[in-house]
Motif scaffolding. Sequence first.
Motif, PDB file in Angstrom:
ATOM      1  N   LEU A   6       5.544  -2.891  -7.986  1.00 48.22           N
ATOM      2  CA  LEU A   6       5.772  -2.636  -9.406  1.00 48.22           C
ATOM      3  C   LEU A   6       4.632  -3.146 -10.277  1.00 48.22           C
ATOM      4  CD1 LEU A   6       9.595  -3.401  -9.640  1.00 48.22           C
ATOM      5  CD2 LEU A   6       8.461  -1.162  -9.641  1.00 48.22           C
ATOM      6  N   VAL A   7       3.889  -4.120  -9.788  1.00 49.36           N
ATOM      7  CA  VAL A   7       2.753  -4.650 -10.536  1.00 49.36           C
ATOM      8  C   VAL A   7       1.503  -3.797 -10.327  1.00 49.36           C
ATOM      9  CG1 VAL A   7       1.149  -6.600 -10.670  1.00 49.36           C
ATOM     10  CG2 VAL A   7       3.599  -7.022 -10.614  1.00 49.36           C
ATOM     11  N   VAL A  25       3.262   5.743  -2.946  1.00 53.07           N
ATOM     12  CA  VAL A  25       4.412   6.607  -3.231  1.00 53.07           C
ATOM     13  C   VAL A  25       4.787   6.565  -4.709  1.00 53.07           C
ATOM     14  CG1 VAL A  25       6.894   6.888  -2.784  1.00 53.07           C
ATOM     15  CG2 VAL A  25       5.316   6.508  -0.886  1.00 53.07           C
ATOM     16  N   LEU A  26       4.937   5.379  -5.258  1.00 49.75           N
ATOM     17  CA  LEU A  26       5.385   5.245  -6.645  1.00 49.75           C
ATOM     18  C   LEU A  26       4.342   5.758  -7.632  1.00 49.75           C
ATOM     19  CD1 LEU A  26       7.908   4.175  -8.057  1.00 49.75           C
ATOM     20  CD2 LEU A  26       6.750   1.984  -8.304  1.00 49.75           C
ATOM     21  N   VAL A  67      -2.908   3.261  -8.806  1.00 45.77           N
ATOM     22  CA  VAL A  67      -2.770   4.547  -8.119  1.00 45.77           C
ATOM     23  C   VAL A  67      -2.335   5.613  -9.116  1.00 45.77           C
ATOM     24  CG1 VAL A  67      -1.505   5.788  -6.308  1.00 45.77           C
ATOM     25  CG2 VAL A  67      -2.262   3.437  -5.929  1.00 45.77           C
ATOM     26  N   TYR A  68      -1.427   5.249 -10.009  1.00 44.71           N
ATOM     27  CA  TYR A  68      -0.933   6.194 -11.014  1.00 44.71           C
ATOM     28  C   TYR A  68      -2.075   6.761 -11.842  1.00 44.71           C
ATOM     29  CZ  TYR A  68       0.953   7.580 -15.537  1.00 44.71           C
ATOM     30  OH  TYR A  68       1.226   8.255 -16.693  1.00 44.71           O
ATOM     31  N   GLY A  93       0.821  -1.213   0.000  1.00 42.02           N
ATOM     32  CA  GLY A  93       0.000   0.000   0.000  1.00 42.02           C
ATOM     33  C   GLY A  93       0.851   1.257   0.000  1.00 42.02           C
ATOM     34  N   ILE A  94       1.845   1.301   0.871  1.00 42.07           N
ATOM     35  CA  ILE A  94       2.738   2.465   0.916  1.00 42.07           C
ATOM     36  C   ILE A  94       3.540   2.573  -0.382  1.00 42.07           C
ATOM     37  CG2 ILE A  94       4.790   3.406   2.068  1.00 42.07           C
ATOM     38  CD1 ILE A  94       3.617   2.263   4.701  1.00 42.07           C
TER      39      ILE A  94
END
Length: 183
Positions: A147-148, A69-70, A153-154, A64-65
């Motif tokens: 990474l998956v 963030v990413l 979120v992006y 989740g974090i």
Amino acid sequence: MTARRLAPSPWAVAAVGTALLLSVPIAAVLSSLLRPSIAVWAHLWQTQLVELLTNTAALLIGVGIGTLVLGTAFAWLVVAYRFPGRGIFEWALILPLAMPAYVIGFAFLGVFDYPGPVQTAMRAWIGDRAALPNLRSWGGIVLVMTLVFYPYVYLLARTAFREQGLATLETARALGRSRWRAF
């Protein structure tokens, strides 16, 4: 006049059949919840359940974090900055959604695990002591899952930043805020 009865469409029959076939595993799980076995739950509690719940919570927090963030950082980068290749970068960031997560996980293991081509090349180039961190650890799993799953979120953050507009950023900058504070 008599009402003419219409035969169901072959597509409708195929759709209902497919839905029924796909609902079998869900129905099996739900039916097992109707008659819980106390002995099985007691055994799980004594042996694995606490560890499994702890690992799940740790993964949930870590991933989740990481995705927050990413995904947010990448969205801010493509919305707030202009740089060469930004358009390609903007769409390349959603590519992990094109492949199932388990396939990406196995690909990461195949490429970056100890016997994989990356670590084999590192050992041939640097020496036998060269090694990457273990992907089968908590940190490795969090990294791969982040990474998956960051594209979800992006996409949300990119849309939110675009709808907010750069006028808000420019106003904050005009009021003396740094880019970080404006963010």
